[in-house]
Design an enzyme around this catalytic site. Structure first.
Site, PDB file in Angstrom:
ATOM      1  N   SER A 175       2.296   1.549   1.275  1.00  0.00           N
ATOM      2  CA  SER A 175       2.684   1.546   2.393  1.00  0.00           C
ATOM      3  C   SER A 175       3.590   2.122   2.691  1.00  0.00           C
ATOM      4  O   SER A 175       4.001   2.372   3.509  1.00  0.00           O
ATOM      5  CB  SER A 175       2.166  -0.132   3.115  1.00  0.00           C
ATOM      6  OG  SER A 175       3.271  -0.973   2.875  1.00  0.00           O
ATOM      7  N   LYS A 201      12.191   1.234   6.477  1.00  0.00           N
ATOM      8  CA  LYS A 201      10.827   1.304   6.974  1.00  0.00           C
ATOM      9  C   LYS A 201       9.918   0.408   8.101  1.00  0.00           C
ATOM     10  O   LYS A 201      10.910  -0.455   8.474  1.00  0.00           O
ATOM     11  CB  LYS A 201       9.581   0.444   5.650  1.00  0.00           C
ATOM     12  CG  LYS A 201       8.162   0.341   5.570  1.00  0.00           C
ATOM     13  CD  LYS A 201       7.826  -0.422   4.381  1.00  0.00           C
ATOM     14  CE  LYS A 201       5.985  -0.399   4.428  1.00  0.00           C
ATOM     15  NZ  LYS A 201       6.051  -0.913   3.440  1.00  0.00           N
ATOM     16  N   SER A 221       4.015  -2.171  -3.219  1.00  0.00           N
ATOM     17  CA  SER A 221       4.104  -0.322  -2.116  1.00  0.00           C
ATOM     18  C   SER A 221       5.490   0.073  -1.973  1.00  0.00           C
ATOM     19  O   SER A 221       6.282   0.653  -0.931  1.00  0.00           O
ATOM     20  CB  SER A 221       4.147  -1.180  -0.948  1.00  0.00           C
ATOM     21  OG  SER A 221       2.488  -1.367  -0.649  1.00  0.00           O
TER      22      SER A 221
HETATM   23  N1  GLN Z   1      -1.478  -1.386  -1.250  1.00  0.00           N
HETATM   24  C1  GLN Z   1      -1.427  -2.594  -1.676  1.00  0.00           C
HETATM   25  C2  GLN Z   1      -2.726  -3.150  -0.123  1.00  0.00           C
HETATM   26  O1  GLN Z   1      -2.667  -2.372   0.223  1.00  0.00           O
HETATM   27  C3  GLN Z   1       0.022  -2.937  -1.673  1.00  0.00           C
HETATM   28  C4  GLN Z   1       0.855  -3.267  -0.077  1.00  0.00           C
HETATM   29  C5  GLN Z   1       2.191  -4.076  -0.203  1.00  0.00           C
HETATM   30  O2  GLN Z   1       2.994  -3.627  -0.878  1.00  0.00           O
HETATM   31  N2  GLN Z   1       2.421  -3.791   1.409  1.00  0.00           N
HETATM   32  O3  GLN Z   1      -1.797  -4.282  -0.519  1.00  0.00           O
END
Ligand code: GLN
Length: 456
Positions: free
Chosen positions: A129, A54, A153
């Site tokens: 994400s 990532k 995410s």
């Molecule tokens: N969807 C969550 C957010 O927008 C989780 C994001 C993540 O785990 N990086 O913060």
């Protein structure tokens, strides 16, 4: 063999926009190094694996953008510990995967490098994400991918793309070289099609790292997985709040454990309504603080039209950050400063403690807690950014939050079909430092689910 695999990878087209950067030269150089070391007898546990990382995890000599214009041209001078260990174990990194900007989002829509697509249905998002990592694995472009999980995410895109996504106990995989979003939640996680692959990668990249002050030296809890002695708690509210197709798929999944002798029981979680506010207040506040370092002076986007020092912060951050990131910085600063007598942030930390103490009690009763991974439908690509609305779709992410709020290990495994012919994810969480035990449970589920399908 790795040469052929690399040739194949670099000849394939990334139809899913899973990658932001492809690192061809580095990949061949890395493969060459491994071959050379093998000649002198060295063994590599991850030999033959090709990996995606990532793009918020630093890779030496390869740009790390965080999915943001702010870091569009940032080349890290060092490898993150997880990347270093991945390489030392023989995996070859072929590229940096697409993501929501600074890991903020659940659809991939917030990437500066345009939206990634779901390989199972290209009209759907791959989740986020770590959507690029999930798409890279699900499409078969790579064997494994590293993602990051601050509020689900790794697990949510894994569920949406029909693969396995594992978030270890906080402190188990070093955060050194992971560009921070919300430091007390951020965890590097692993995505793959099988639990065996996840287990072997976890073994290689986890463990204490003196470079990360939150890295843990705690020994793993010795817990043997035995379905007959297994006690499973099922979160009733999360089951009720999920779409019916997803709930049914998860119920079937629970049946696999029940049939093997596990004791399953529904429970009511007292602080269910606190999960989303505690997550977002904490995450936004820590993000506001972490992202204050991006001013274009030390690294990152710099607007050449700047005329005075006042403009430095305004112009660089206005152009460098996307809408969602700015929204979270604003909200986070508000949470850090407003409230009487304590800030909203401090209140959230009190609630965080409450949630933790409640889960502690639950884990005195249960070995594993099950829920659906993502409670809602997978979003369409052309949803006009509805997923970006403040808190609008976040209710579907509720089951992801406890593992981050409390630091527990959690895993999502594919469990049949949910809505719109897209996969559903079964989410399992266990006590801190029982990561191996949890992966054994995931492994057991996948083997038995398939045995059932094949009539074995
Ligand atoms: N969807 C969550 C957010 O927008 C989780 C994001 C993540 O785990 N990086 O913060």
């Amino acid at each position: 063999m790795i040469e052929n695999k690399l040739n194949e990878f670099f000849n394939k087209k990334d139809e899913w926009n899973a990658f932001i950067t492809i690192c061809k030269d580095d990949a061949y150089a890395q493969a060459g190094k491994i071959e050379k070391k093998k000649l002198s007898g060295k063994e590599f546990p991850l030999e033959g694996m090709i990996a995606g990382v990532k793009d918020n995890i630093c890779t030496k000599g390869v740009r790390t953008t965080c999915g943001s214009r702010m870091l569009e041209n940032f080349v890290s001078p060092y490898d993150a510990t997880a990347v270093k260990r991945l390489k030392e174990s023989g995996a070859v990194i072929v590229g940096k995967t697409n993501m929501d900007e600074f890991a903020m989002g659940s659809t991939g829509r917030n990437s500066f490098f345009s939206q990634a697509k779901n390989p199972l249905n290209t009209n759907k998002t791959p989740g986020g994400s770590s959507g690029g990592s999930a798409a890279a694995v699900a499409s078969g472009l790579v064997d494994i991918a590293l993602g990051t999980d601050t509020g689900g995410s790794v697990r949510q895109p894994a569920a949406i793309c029909g693969i396995v996504g594992f978030k270890p106990t906080y402190g188990r995989i070093s955060r050194y070289g992971l560009i921070a979003y919300a430091s007390s939640f951020d965890t590097i996680g692993i995505m793959a099609k099988t639990t065996e692959q996840i287990k072997s990668v976890y073994k290689c990249i986890s463990g204490f790292d003196p470079k990360d002050s939150t890295s843990s030296k705690h020994p793993a809890k010795q817990k043997v997985f035995d379905t007959k002695a297994l006690k499973i708690g099922i979160d009733k509210k999360l089951m009720e709040e999920s779409e019916s197709e997803i709930r049914q798929a998860v119920e079937k999944g629970i049946g696999v454990f029940e049939k093997s002798g596990a004791e399953c029981e529904y429970f009511d979680f007292a602080y269910s309504e606190l999960l989303i506010p505690v997550y977002f207040v904490t995450a936004y506040s820590q993000a506001a603080s972490n992202l204050s370092r991006f001013d274009g002076l030390r690294y990152g986007f710099y607007d050449e039209s700047i005329k005075n020092s006042e403009e430095v912060y305004i112009k660089n951050r206005t152009a460098g950050f996307g809408k969602e990131v700015k929204r979270r910085i604003l909200a986070g600063n508000y949470f850090l400063t407003q409230g009487n007598p304590v800030s909203i942030y401090e209140k959230a930390q009190k609630c965080r403690k409450l949630i933790f103490s409640e889960y502690k009690k639950l884990f005195e009763k249960y070995d594993i807690i099950i829920s659906p991974t993502y409670l809602g439908k997978t979003e369409d690509l052309n949803d006009n950014g509805a997923g970006n609305k403040f808190f609008s779709k976040n209710k579907y992410e509720k089951s992801l939050m406890p593992a981050n709020i409390c630091g527990f290990p959690a895993v999502s495994v594919p469990c049949g079909m949910g809505c719109d012919n897209m996969p559903a994810g079964l989410h399992m969480m266990s006590e801190k430092f029982t990561d191996e035990f949890l992966l054994d449970a995931a492994d057991f589920y996948l083997k038995n689910k398939n045995a059932e399908k094949e009539g074995i």
